[in-house]
Design a protein around this motif. Structure first.
Motif, short mmCIF file in Angstrom:
data_model
loop_
_atom_site.label_atom_id
_atom_site.label_comp_id
_atom_site.label_asym_id
_atom_site.label_seq_id
_atom_site.Cartn_x
_atom_site.Cartn_y
_atom_site.Cartn_z
N ASP A 60 0.95 -1.13 -0.01
CA ASP A 60 0.12 -0.03 -0.03
C ASP A 60 0.79 1.15 0.04
O ASP A 60 0.57 2.22 -0.71
CB ASP A 60 -0.80 0.01 1.25
N ILE A 61 1.98 1.35 0.76
CA ILE A 61 2.79 2.42 0.82
C ILE A 61 3.29 2.88 -0.52
O ILE A 61 3.34 3.92 -0.82
CB ILE A 61 4.06 2.17 1.79
N VAL A 62 4.02 1.99 -1.16
CA VAL A 62 4.50 2.42 -2.58
C VAL A 62 3.25 2.63 -3.66
O VAL A 62 3.42 3.32 -4.38
CB VAL A 62 5.14 1.05 -3.04
N THR A 63 2.27 1.60 -3.67
CA THR A 63 1.27 1.93 -4.68
C THR A 63 0.28 3.01 -4.33
O THR A 63 0.05 3.73 -5.45
CB THR A 63 0.22 0.67 -4.86
N LYS A 64 0.14 3.67 -3.30
CA LYS A 64 -0.64 4.76 -3.05
C LYS A 64 -0.28 5.84 -1.98
O LYS A 64 -1.04 6.92 -1.88
CB LYS A 64 -2.32 4.58 -2.74
N GLU A 65 0.57 5.64 -1.22
CA GLU A 65 0.82 6.42 -0.06
C GLU A 65 2.46 7.22 -0.06
O GLU A 65 2.56 8.02 0.71
CB GLU A 65 0.98 5.56 1.11
N MET A 66 2.99 7.11 -1.29
CA MET A 66 4.04 7.81 -1.00
C MET A 66 3.98 9.30 -1.75
O MET A 66 3.18 9.63 -2.69
CB MET A 66 5.21 7.13 -2.11
N TYR A 67 4.85 10.16 -0.99
CA TYR A 67 4.84 11.43 -1.56
C TYR A 67 6.03 11.67 -2.45
O TYR A 67 7.33 11.55 -1.89
CB TYR A 67 5.08 12.46 -0.30
N SER A 68 5.82 11.43 -3.58
CA SER A 68 7.01 11.41 -4.87
C SER A 68 7.08 12.66 -5.55
O SER A 68 5.84 13.28 -5.95
CB SER A 68 7.00 10.21 -5.58
N PHE A 69 8.10 13.20 -6.03
CA PHE A 69 8.10 14.14 -7.20
C PHE A 69 9.42 14.04 -7.71
O PHE A 69 10.30 13.33 -7.37
CB PHE A 69 7.88 15.74 -6.33
N THR A 70 9.34 14.64 -8.87
CA THR A 70 10.61 14.77 -9.67
C THR A 70 11.24 16.09 -9.28
O THR A 70 10.46 17.36 -9.50
CB THR A 70 10.35 14.96 -11.29
N ASP A 71 12.68 16.09 -8.92
CA ASP A 71 13.25 17.37 -8.57
C ASP A 71 13.90 18.33 -9.82
O ASP A 71 13.64 17.97 -10.93
CB ASP A 71 14.19 17.28 -7.45
N LYS A 72 14.15 19.32 -9.77
CA LYS A 72 14.65 19.89 -10.78
C LYS A 72 15.94 19.67 -11.48
O LYS A 72 15.82 19.84 -12.76
CB LYS A 72 15.32 21.49 -10.58
N GLY A 73 16.74 18.55 -11.12
CA GLY A 73 17.46 17.71 -11.81
C GLY A 73 16.97 16.76 -12.37
O GLY A 73 17.76 15.96 -13.12
N GLY A 74 15.65 16.33 -12.24
CA GLY A 74 15.03 15.18 -12.86
C GLY A 74 15.05 13.84 -11.91
O GLY A 74 14.91 12.91 -12.55
N ASP A 75 15.76 14.01 -10.80
CA ASP A 75 15.70 12.95 -9.95
C ASP A 75 14.22 12.53 -9.37
O ASP A 75 13.52 13.62 -9.14
CB ASP A 75 16.82 13.14 -9.00
N GLU A 76 13.94 11.39 -9.49
CA GLU A 76 12.90 10.93 -8.80
C GLU A 76 12.84 10.87 -7.19
O GLU A 76 13.69 10.14 -6.76
CB GLU A 76 12.24 9.50 -9.11
N ILE A 77 12.24 11.56 -6.54
CA ILE A 77 12.47 11.86 -5.09
C ILE A 77 11.30 11.48 -4.14
O ILE A 77 9.96 11.49 -4.73
CB ILE A 77 12.71 13.18 -4.74
N THR A 78 11.68 10.99 -3.18
CA THR A 78 10.20 10.38 -2.31
C THR A 78 10.51 10.85 -0.78
O THR A 78 11.76 10.48 -0.22
CB THR A 78 10.07 8.93 -2.58
N LEU A 79 9.70 11.37 -0.33
CA LEU A 79 9.61 11.79 1.28
C LEU A 79 9.51 10.35 1.91
O LEU A 79 8.54 9.72 1.61
CB LEU A 79 8.52 12.79 1.55
N ARG A 80 10.42 10.15 2.80
CA ARG A 80 10.34 9.00 3.48
C ARG A 80 9.05 8.41 4.06
O ARG A 80 8.62 9.03 5.02
CB ARG A 80 11.49 8.60 4.58
N PRO A 81 8.58 7.39 3.72
CA PRO A 81 7.36 7.09 4.57
C PRO A 81 7.57 6.21 5.79
O PRO A 81 6.69 5.95 6.48
CB PRO A 81 6.53 6.09 3.42
N GLU A 82 8.58 5.80 5.75
CA GLU A 82 9.24 5.03 6.92
C GLU A 82 11.00 5.07 6.96
O GLU A 82 11.55 5.64 5.98
CB GLU A 82 8.85 3.52 7.15
N ASN A 83 11.57 4.85 8.02
CA ASN A 83 12.96 5.10 8.04
C ASN A 83 13.90 3.62 7.90
O ASN A 83 15.21 3.81 7.80
CB ASN A 83 13.17 5.96 9.43
N THR A 84 13.13 2.48 8.02
CA THR A 84 14.15 1.45 8.08
C THR A 84 14.97 1.27 6.61
O THR A 84 16.04 1.02 6.57
CB THR A 84 13.19 0.19 8.16
N ALA A 85 14.36 1.58 5.53
CA ALA A 85 14.96 1.58 4.33
C ALA A 85 15.92 2.62 4.26
O ALA A 85 17.22 2.35 3.73
CB ALA A 85 14.01 2.11 3.06
#
Length: 414
Positions: A60-85
RNA sequence: GUGGCUGUAGCUCAGCUGGUUAGAGCACCGGAUUGUGGAUCCGGGGGUCGUGGGUUCAAGUCCCAUCAGCCACCCCA
């Protein structure tokens, strides 16, 4: 108005609430330290692949709960949904394997795009510990004991229940999954639509379904513990033995599952009835497969994470703020002397509030309002004598004290 | 993401079936008290009634939308 509100599912943490958080974090850190954990922090955002690879494509976290965006350099960034990763990534990229096993404590914000509710926010805060590089059941026991100890120290342990389960090792889980899927296929018509989807992606999750039809089917399903191989059984037995020895009560919950493949053996949750539907207060387990899955050399790990907001709610009213000493100048001539006096007291370790504006009565009122323990009144009379009037705001008694020894006089208000 | 409930001052709430200038308690500010706080008394400020649209002679009140919170589902911390 609406654009001045905090974004949905986020909120401002004002000083009173912040003290509640502080208590949780400081208590947890201090207890964890006794178990060998040192605090660290990973970035609040990572490359999206860190979480995608780690949390699986179907969670669920990956399919619908991530705050993701592409930054100005074109990198795919995600605000951490948990910290173990993030911690696991850090373990590899910082070469911590050299120091393994490592015990790490963290506290900080996490982000999940969810529908907010009490105890469920889009930006929330977690504390957590990770013990990376220790394979045996002893580590699992100790990780759980650390959590239990923290809940004790916070005074909320009696309102929680420890639920425990084992996911076995990979071999056991593969064996069980095969049998389970085979069984579920025979009764697929009775399963909910959602569970039918899970059948291919994440069959173990069906065991945890609350759908009534699913539950009927699950009731007759093969039992996971029957498929645990010997090593897995021994591991689980040792965990229970250790918890028994430490006097940590638990309830075996066979439906406590983790959907992801890198989890193994111990899974546990401290839950509470006191928070409504959001009952999980601290949850964790063993993730021996994680670091290997992320491309590192296979390294075992155990840990847990706990919701700071939820713990703070369980704790109830936050501790009061430290009460200040109010320095009250009287008359213009006292302004600068009061300033230097205040500064001196602050250097000496006191919390000092210097009242300005209004007459003496007003300043005393203010001193009272900010819950000052004492007022140090400095007027021309006192100045002439090189002293100050110290008024105890609790008792209302006051006495004059020489400025030179003022800090000592005030010592009990520190 | 689905369903339900709610939204009036900083806080807790009142405002009857739509009807004059929207109220209370607490909090805040000022005064009684220009070298003494807490109690009391007196006075005062503060609201685009979440927001936007609609119905109506008239909307805090009815309708729609939207935002937010809460509850349940889902999921989890």
């Amino acid at each position: 108005m609406s654009d001045l509100q905090p974004a949905r599912g986020t909120h401002d943490i004002l000083p009173d609430e912040m003290r509640g958080h502080r208590r949780v974090i400081d208590t947890a850190r201090a207890v964890a330290e006794r178990y060998g954990y040192d605090e660290m922090a990973t970035p609040i955002f990572e490359f999206s692949r860190v979480f995608k690879r780690t949390l699986g494509d179907t969670s669920d976290i990956v399919t619908k709960e991530m705050y993701s965006f592409t930054d100005k350099g074109g990198d795919e960034i995600t605000l951490r949904p948990e910290n173990t990763a993030g911690v696991a990534r850090c373990f590899m990229s910082e070469g911590l394997a050299q120091n393994a096993p490592v015990r790490l404590f963290y506290a900080g914000p996490m982000f999940r795009y969810e529908r907010p509710q009490k105890g469920r926010l889009r930006q929330f805060h977690q504390i957590g510990i990770e013990n990376i590089g220790t394979p045996g059941a002893l580590a699992d026991i100790e990780v759980i004991a650390t959590g239990a100890h923290i809940l004790d120290a916070l005074g909320v342990r009696d309102r929680t229940v420890l639920e425990l389960n084992t996911l076995g090792d990979g071999e056991s889980r593969d064996a069980y999954r095969a049998v389970l899927v085979e069984y579920l296929q025979t009764r697929i018509g009775e399963l909910s639509g959602e569970s039918r989807e899970r059948l291919t992606r994440n069959p173990l999750r069906i065991l945890d379904s609350k759908d009534e039809g699913d539950r009927r089917v699950v009731a007759d399903a093969p039992i996971f513990s029957d498929y645990l191989n010997e090593a897995s059984q021994a591991f689980f037995a040792e965990v229970r033995e250790g918890l028994d020895a430490l006097g940590i009560a638990y309830a075996i919950n066979p439906r406590l599952v983790r959907g992801l493949d890198y989890y193994s053996h111990t899974a546990f949750e401290f839950t509470t009835e006191a928070l409504g539907a959001q009952g999980a207060v601290m949850a964790g387990g063993r993730y021996d497969g994680l670091i290997g899955m992320m491309g590192g050399s296979p390294t075992p790990g155990v840990g847990w994470a706990a919701g700071i907001e939820r713990l703070a709610m369980l704790c109830g009213d936050p501790p009061p703020a430290r009460r200040p000493i109010a320095v009250v100048p009287v008359g213009d001539a006292a302004r600068i002397p009061a300033l230097t006096l205040s500064e001196g007291l602050r250097r000496a370790g006191f919390r000092v509030d210097m009242a300005a504006g209004g007459n003496l009565a007003k300043r005393m009122k203010r001193a009272n309002k900010i819950a000052a323990v004492a007022a140090v009144i400095l007027g021309e009379d006192e100045l002439a004598r090189g002293s100050a009037t110290v008024r105890d705001l609790q008792s209302g008694t006051q006495e004059e004290a020489p400025l030179a020894s003022l800090a000592d006089r005030l010592a009990r208000y520190r």
